[in-house]
Design a protein around this motif. Sequence first.
Motif, PDB file in Angstrom:
ATOM      1  N   LYS A  52      -0.093   0.313 -13.216  1.00 36.30           N
ATOM      2  CA  LYS A  52       1.317   0.446 -13.591  1.00 36.30           C
ATOM      3  C   LYS A  52       2.014   1.602 -12.875  1.00 36.30           C
ATOM      4  O   LYS A  52       3.247   1.584 -12.723  1.00 36.30           O
ATOM      5  N   ASN A  53       1.263   2.606 -12.440  1.00 39.09           N
ATOM      6  CA  ASN A  53       1.870   3.749 -11.760  1.00 39.09           C
ATOM      7  C   ASN A  53       1.977   3.570 -10.246  1.00 39.09           C
ATOM      8  O   ASN A  53       2.582   4.403  -9.566  1.00 39.09           O
ATOM      9  N   ASN A  54       1.387   2.504  -9.721  1.00 39.42           N
ATOM     10  CA  ASN A  54       1.390   2.299  -8.269  1.00 39.42           C
ATOM     11  C   ASN A  54       2.589   1.426  -7.873  1.00 39.42           C
ATOM     12  O   ASN A  54       2.443   0.285  -7.424  1.00 39.42           O
ATOM     13  N   ARG A  55       3.769   1.985  -8.042  1.00 42.07           N
ATOM     14  CA  ARG A  55       4.986   1.213  -7.807  1.00 42.07           C
ATOM     15  C   ARG A  55       5.180   0.854  -6.338  1.00 42.07           C
ATOM     16  O   ARG A  55       5.702  -0.218  -6.016  1.00 42.07           O
ATOM     17  N   LEU A  56       4.774   1.743  -5.450  1.00 42.17           N
ATOM     18  CA  LEU A  56       4.962   1.475  -4.027  1.00 42.17           C
ATOM     19  C   LEU A  56       4.161   0.253  -3.588  1.00 42.17           C
ATOM     20  O   LEU A  56       4.688  -0.634  -2.902  1.00 42.17           O
ATOM     21  N   LEU A  57       2.888   0.200  -3.978  1.00 46.53           N
ATOM     22  CA  LEU A  57       2.071  -0.960  -3.626  1.00 46.53           C
ATOM     23  C   LEU A  57       2.631  -2.219  -4.269  1.00 46.53           C
ATOM     24  O   LEU A  57       2.679  -3.281  -3.637  1.00 46.53           O
ATOM     25  N   ALA A  58       3.073  -2.120  -5.514  1.00 49.69           N
ATOM     26  CA  ALA A  58       3.643  -3.287  -6.205  1.00 49.69           C
ATOM     27  C   ALA A  58       4.858  -3.823  -5.456  1.00 49.69           C
ATOM     28  O   ALA A  58       4.988  -5.030  -5.229  1.00 49.69           O
ATOM     29  N   GLU A  59       5.735  -2.923  -5.049  1.00 52.38           N
ATOM     30  CA  GLU A  59       6.953  -3.338  -4.333  1.00 52.38           C
ATOM     31  C   GLU A  59       6.606  -3.943  -2.974  1.00 52.38           C
ATOM     32  O   GLU A  59       7.165  -4.975  -2.585  1.00 52.38           O
ATOM     33  N   ASP A  60       5.695  -3.310  -2.243  1.00 49.92           N
ATOM     34  CA  ASP A  60       5.342  -3.806  -0.914  1.00 49.92           C
ATOM     35  C   ASP A  60       4.618  -5.144  -0.995  1.00 49.92           C
ATOM     36  O   ASP A  60       4.859  -6.041  -0.168  1.00 49.92           O
ATOM     37  N   LEU A  61       3.743  -5.282  -1.968  1.00 50.77           N
ATOM     38  CA  LEU A  61       2.994  -6.532  -2.101  1.00 50.77           C
ATOM     39  C   LEU A  61       3.912  -7.687  -2.475  1.00 50.77           C
ATOM     40  O   LEU A  61       3.824  -8.783  -1.899  1.00 50.77           O
TER      41      LEU A  61
END
Length: 301
Positions: free
Chosen positions: A225-234
Amino acid sequence: MSVMTRSAFIQSSSVFLVFLSLFGCCQFSWSETKVRYPRALTDNDKRTEYPVRLLQLALSASDRRYVVEASEYRMPQGRALLNLKHGSTLDVVWSMTSKDRERLLHPIRIPIYKGLIGWRLLLIRQQDQKKFSQLEHVTELTKLAAVQGHDWPDTAILESNGFLVQGASNYQGMFDMLARGRADYFPRSIVEIWQEQNNHRNKQLVVETTLLMHYPTAFYYFVNKNNRLLAEDLEAGLRRIIANSEFDRLFSTYFDPIMDKARIDQRRLVELDNPTLPAETPLGQSRLWLDIPPDLPKWLE
């Protein structure tokens, strides 16, 4: 130092500093970020092949450089999800969604199997095909014992629909339970059942030829839940390869032959409800799902 020499020195120093600044900037922007995923449970487990290929394709379409690598150790699904929740040694896990999983983790709500994970065939003992062919009503099937992972959403789905389920904690052990008669069948998705049957061919397990189960569900990539950058890029990468059809081409390469082999139009359909399905599931976005004929004949209740 003469004025001309001092001026030349200052000019050359400025150029050098600009070069360093640009070089440093480029180095930073082109540095690679590791994305770690769960290692396959066995050396002959090919189920990770497609999700890894898709993950690489999606991240390569993002605006940053990523490199994906398998975890050092093998871990069952429940442990992998817990590891991801705590941000330990994994950055991404692919799994079937549920309300509980979406509370704990960040789902990328693009179904990587286009819903095929919810279309289930039955792995059975070779000598039991006649018994399954002679079943006349769904209620007869519900009295036979299915084996499933004790913490899988599938277990809750089957039980909520009145099916008898034997829960197990060990993936490989489920095939042994079936082979030894401690369960009557093992429902598996169309995308994985033939590979699993081949991996356990020494146990005389076969794919049942007459029945088909279905419940609406999705298999997502999940991140912390804290890895927003990876979530957005993926998510951005996945949407780009959907738009340019790379997603469809990869999907077809892996699963068109399997759909032909499944012969779903020649099977009796058991349609189930899924109480674990989150309300946010994008069922209305038709581009994300495989178009399967809605008029398949349903089996008698």
